[in-house]
Design an enzyme around this catalytic site. Structure first.
Site, PDB file in Angstrom:
ATOM      1  CE  LYS A   1     -10.850  -9.985  10.752  1.00 45.48           C
ATOM      2  NZ  LYS A   1      -9.621  -9.213  10.605  1.00 45.48           N
TER       3      LYS A   1
ATOM      4  CG  HIS B   1      -3.375  -3.811   2.052  1.00 39.88           C
ATOM      5  ND1 HIS B   1      -4.654  -4.264   1.812  1.00 39.88           N
ATOM      6  CD2 HIS B   1      -3.250  -3.774   3.398  1.00 39.88           C
ATOM      7  CE1 HIS B   1      -5.267  -4.485   2.957  1.00 39.88           C
ATOM      8  NE2 HIS B   1      -4.447  -4.199   3.942  1.00 39.88           N
TER       9      HIS B   1
ATOM     10  NE  ARG C   1      -4.870   1.493   8.493  1.00 43.37           N
ATOM     11  CZ  ARG C   1      -5.569   0.385   8.499  1.00 43.37           C
ATOM     12  NH1 ARG C   1      -6.541   0.226   7.640  1.00 43.37           N
ATOM     13  NH2 ARG C   1      -5.322  -0.564   9.362  1.00 43.37           N
TER      14      ARG C   1
ATOM     15  CB  SER D   1      -9.794  -4.845   3.982  1.00 42.76           C
ATOM     16  OG  SER D   1      -8.503  -4.875   3.453  1.00 42.76           O
TER      17      SER D   1
HETATM   18  P1  ADP Z   1      -7.030  -3.870   7.237  1.00 40.66           P
HETATM   19  O1  ADP Z   1      -6.919  -3.026   8.474  1.00 40.66           O
HETATM   20  O2  ADP Z   1      -7.125  -3.053   5.975  1.00 40.66           O
HETATM   21  O3  ADP Z   1      -8.010  -4.990   7.335  1.00 40.66           O
HETATM   22  P2  ADP Z   1      -4.766  -5.783   7.176  1.00 40.66           P
HETATM   23  O4  ADP Z   1      -4.803  -6.606   8.385  1.00 40.66           O
HETATM   24  O5  ADP Z   1      -4.974  -6.524   5.903  1.00 40.66           O
HETATM   25  O6  ADP Z   1      -5.648  -4.520   7.155  1.00 40.66           O
HETATM   26  O7  ADP Z   1      -3.442  -4.917   7.130  1.00 40.66           O
HETATM   27  C1  ADP Z   1      -2.171  -5.358   6.863  1.00 40.66           C
HETATM   28  C2  ADP Z   1      -1.186  -4.218   7.004  1.00 40.66           C
HETATM   29  O8  ADP Z   1      -1.471  -3.201   6.074  1.00 40.66           O
HETATM   30  C3  ADP Z   1      -1.167  -3.518   8.366  1.00 40.66           C
HETATM   31  O9  ADP Z   1       0.170  -3.198   8.662  1.00 40.66           O
HETATM   32  C4  ADP Z   1      -1.921  -2.254   8.141  1.00 40.66           C
HETATM   33  O10 ADP Z   1      -1.525  -1.237   9.005  1.00 40.66           O
HETATM   34  C5  ADP Z   1      -1.525  -1.947   6.731  1.00 40.66           C
HETATM   35  N1  ADP Z   1      -2.509  -1.116   6.065  1.00 40.66           N
HETATM   36  C6  ADP Z   1      -3.793  -1.411   5.846  1.00 40.66           C
HETATM   37  N2  ADP Z   1      -4.401  -0.395   5.188  1.00 40.66           N
HETATM   38  C7  ADP Z   1      -3.458   0.567   5.008  1.00 40.66           C
HETATM   39  C8  ADP Z   1      -3.454   1.877   4.411  1.00 40.66           C
HETATM   40  N3  ADP Z   1      -4.567   2.382   3.908  1.00 40.66           N
HETATM   41  N4  ADP Z   1      -2.305   2.574   4.428  1.00 40.66           N
HETATM   42  C9  ADP Z   1      -1.199   2.048   4.973  1.00 40.66           C
HETATM   43  N5  ADP Z   1      -1.128   0.842   5.539  1.00 40.66           N
HETATM   44  C10 ADP Z   1      -2.237   0.098   5.564  1.00 40.66           C
END
Ligand code: ADP
Length: 160
Positions: free
Chosen positions: A41, A17, A90, A127
């Site tokens: 959630k 992130h 990703r 996460s």
């Molecule tokens: P997670 O899938 O980790 O629970 P979130 O809902 O918090 O993710 O993700 C928020 C944003 O961050 C999304 O656009 C997701 O694609 C991006 N994101 C999450 N992890 C990564 C990563 N390792 N590399 C790039 N972008 C990421």
């Protein structure tokens, strides 16, 4: 002024992130990191805790602001003068869902979505995986900021 949003659950914020947030901060005037309030959630950290963590780990960027939102992202964008959503991609598995969301958001409110390819160092990182590994005593250092590492250990110990 170009103001963009990085939306997500951030439960908790990971190095993946932060990589996206930092790169977005280098490209746009202002980046709003918007934490989704999702009452259905189950989360490990409360929204307040996630906002606090994000604030601390992004403090080095002068143009990053942390907010929370619920409901439609396009409404949040309209209310805050945001022109585009920044998303990290990703793997191909992210693509189908993200494309659907992006096209729907454009159709609803002409909000653009820009995809940033993940840093290959973090392409396997989420996460939920971090929580699962940490829950069973695995080492997640380097995958989350130092601050989050400590809070994660504390929270999981409380759960036992
Ligand atoms: P997670 O899938 O980790 O629970 P979130 O809902 O918090 O993710 O993700 C928020 C944003 O961050 C999304 O656009 C997701 O694609 C991006 N994101 C999450 N992890 C990564 C990563 N390792 N590399 C790039 N972008 C990421």
């Amino acid at each position: 002024m170009q103001r963009v949003v990085c939306p997500g659950s951030f439960d908790p914020v990971t190095a993946g992130h932060l990589d996206i947030i930092g790169r977005a901060a280098g490209l746009y005037d202002e980046v709003i990191v918007a934490v989704l309030i999702n009452v259905t959630k189950k989360s490990l950290f409360t929204v307040d805790e996630r906002v606090e963590m994000l604030g601390q780990v992004t403090a080095r960027y002068g143009n990053v602001r942390i907010e929370r939102f619920h409901g439609l992202l396009v409404d949040f964008c309209a209310a805050n003068g945001i022109t585009a959503v920044i998303k990290g991609l990703r793997a191909v598995s992210d693509f189908e869902y993200e494309m659907q969301m992006a096209q729907m958001n454009y159709r609803m409110a002409k909000v653009e979505t820009l995809f940033m390819t993940t840093n290959p160092l973090y392409s396997y990182l989420s996460s939920s995986l971090v929580k699962e590994i940490a829950r069973y005593g695995g080492d997640v250092s380097g995958l989350v900021p130092e601050l989050v590492l400590g809070l994660l250990r504390e929270r999981l110990a409380e759960e036992e």
